[in-house]
Write an enzyme that holds these catalytic residues in place. Sequence first.
Site, PDB file in Angstrom:
ATOM      1  N   LEU A  52     113.960  31.189 -40.788  1.00  0.00           N
ATOM      2  CA  LEU A  52     112.771  31.312 -39.932  1.00  0.00           C
ATOM      3  C   LEU A  52     111.627  31.841 -40.782  1.00  0.00           C
ATOM      4  O   LEU A  52     111.814  32.793 -41.547  1.00  0.00           O
ATOM      5  CB  LEU A  52     113.040  32.297 -38.782  1.00  0.00           C
ATOM      6  N   HIS A  72     102.879  49.870 -28.099  1.00  0.00           N
ATOM      7  CA  HIS A  72     102.959  49.056 -29.322  1.00  0.00           C
ATOM      8  C   HIS A  72     104.333  49.234 -29.997  1.00  0.00           C
ATOM      9  O   HIS A  72     104.906  48.282 -30.514  1.00  0.00           O
ATOM     10  CB  HIS A  72     101.837  49.441 -30.289  1.00  0.00           C
ATOM     11  N   ASP A  89     100.469  40.422 -25.721  1.00  0.00           N
ATOM     12  CA  ASP A  89      99.533  41.250 -24.954  1.00  0.00           C
ATOM     13  C   ASP A  89     100.257  42.025 -23.854  1.00  0.00           C
ATOM     14  O   ASP A  89     101.262  41.561 -23.321  1.00  0.00           O
ATOM     15  CB  ASP A  89      98.456  40.330 -24.348  1.00  0.00           C
TER      16      ASP A  89
HETATM   17  C1  FPP Z   1      97.758  43.761 -27.370  1.00  0.00           C
HETATM   18  O1  FPP Z   1      98.152  44.555 -26.259  1.00  0.00           O
HETATM   19  C2  FPP Z   1      98.602  44.096 -28.510  1.00  0.00           C
HETATM   20  C3  FPP Z   1      98.137  44.523 -29.714  1.00  0.00           C
HETATM   21  C4  FPP Z   1      96.708  44.727 -30.001  1.00  0.00           C
HETATM   22  C5  FPP Z   1      99.058  44.875 -30.801  1.00  0.00           C
HETATM   23  C6  FPP Z   1     100.334  44.101 -30.877  1.00  0.00           C
HETATM   24  C7  FPP Z   1     101.260  44.791 -31.773  1.00  0.00           C
HETATM   25  C8  FPP Z   1     102.606  44.857 -31.609  1.00  0.00           C
HETATM   26  C9  FPP Z   1     103.356  44.186 -30.532  1.00  0.00           C
HETATM   27  C10 FPP Z   1     103.418  45.626 -32.546  1.00  0.00           C
HETATM   28  C11 FPP Z   1     103.810  44.805 -33.724  1.00  0.00           C
HETATM   29  C12 FPP Z   1     103.130  45.390 -34.865  1.00  0.00           C
HETATM   30  C13 FPP Z   1     103.445  45.148 -36.134  1.00  0.00           C
HETATM   31  C14 FPP Z   1     102.721  45.876 -37.160  1.00  0.00           C
HETATM   32  C15 FPP Z   1     104.477  44.193 -36.551  1.00  0.00           C
HETATM   33  P1  FPP Z   1      97.068  45.501 -25.596  1.00  0.00           P
HETATM   34  O2  FPP Z   1      97.121  46.805 -26.295  1.00  0.00           O
HETATM   35  O3  FPP Z   1      95.723  44.856 -25.592  1.00  0.00           O
HETATM   36  O4  FPP Z   1      97.620  45.638 -24.126  1.00  0.00           O
HETATM   37  P2  FPP Z   1      96.760  45.791 -22.789  1.00  0.00           P
HETATM   38  O5  FPP Z   1      96.059  44.473 -22.571  1.00  0.00           O
HETATM   39  O6  FPP Z   1      97.822  46.044 -21.747  1.00  0.00           O
HETATM   40  O7  FPP Z   1      95.838  46.955 -22.957  1.00  0.00           O
END
Ligand code: FPP
Length: 250
Positions: free
Chosen positions: A135, A41, A24
């Site tokens: 892994l 992302h 997150d």
């Molecule tokens: C939450 O942060 C994160 C996500 C919804 C997506 C996580 C995805 C990745 C780290 C990329 C990896 C992807 C793949 C396909 C392997 P948020 O957007 O809710 O952050 P915020 O709370 O700061 O708004």
Amino acid sequence: MNPLPSLPETGSSPVPRHVAIVMDGNGRWAHRRHLPRVAGHKQGVEALRRVVKACIERGVKVLTVFAFSSENWSRPQAEVAGLLDLLAFVLRHEVDKLAEAGVRLHFPGDRRGLSERVVQGLAAAESGTENNHRLVLNVCFNYGGRWDIAQAARRLAAEGREITEKSLSEATSLAHVGDPDLMIRTGGEMRISNFLLWQSAYTELVFSPCLWPDFDAEELDRALAAFAERERRFGQTGEQIRPAAGQHYA
Ligand code: FPP
């Protein structure tokens, strides 16, 4: 199927066998830099690459990450499209590198709603890495803990099987790896957000204020150190798992 699931060990273990992560903070990371959320992302994929390497080096055997939740479809269309593009990017450009590093890939989640091309890519990545053992990397995509429990129950009902804790565990989409020992959530929020609801009954939780794109080996080590301090009792008493000094038990 990999014989990875094992009975839980009480007491403390220096390195968790199975680490799960709610990645997150990507949106906030991007917002602070006046960038679109998708840029966060993208940077999150870099962080994931670092953490996969660090997990291998530290002897973690299973890493399970939450890449797209059942609820993420309700985000702005551009962000959903960006996350689907990232998945396609990972399938095109990362799978070979992960395979070379000895990583076995799984994509637990609901395949409905994903394009035929992506579904084929997921299946190819899973079968192409199935002989790797360093892994296991579970990238949960279109995943929800409630979806997982419901699909497992539906499967058992369709097969006319009795629903027990054991049969339901075996029908979940994480049955190939067993339950996580440690769950890390970055970004400062302290909730599970429909991640591994069934599997996290006895998982140790660590919450980090670090935004996911900034997460690195040092942050992972902080979480592993917190885990090493925990005493895992699985419903037993401290005395049962920590016999008094000098006493010997068969
Ligand atoms: C939450 O942060 C994160 C996500 C919804 C997506 C996580 C995805 C990745 C780290 C990329 C990896 C992807 C793949 C396909 C392997 P948020 O957007 O809710 O952050 P915020 O709370 O700061 O708004």
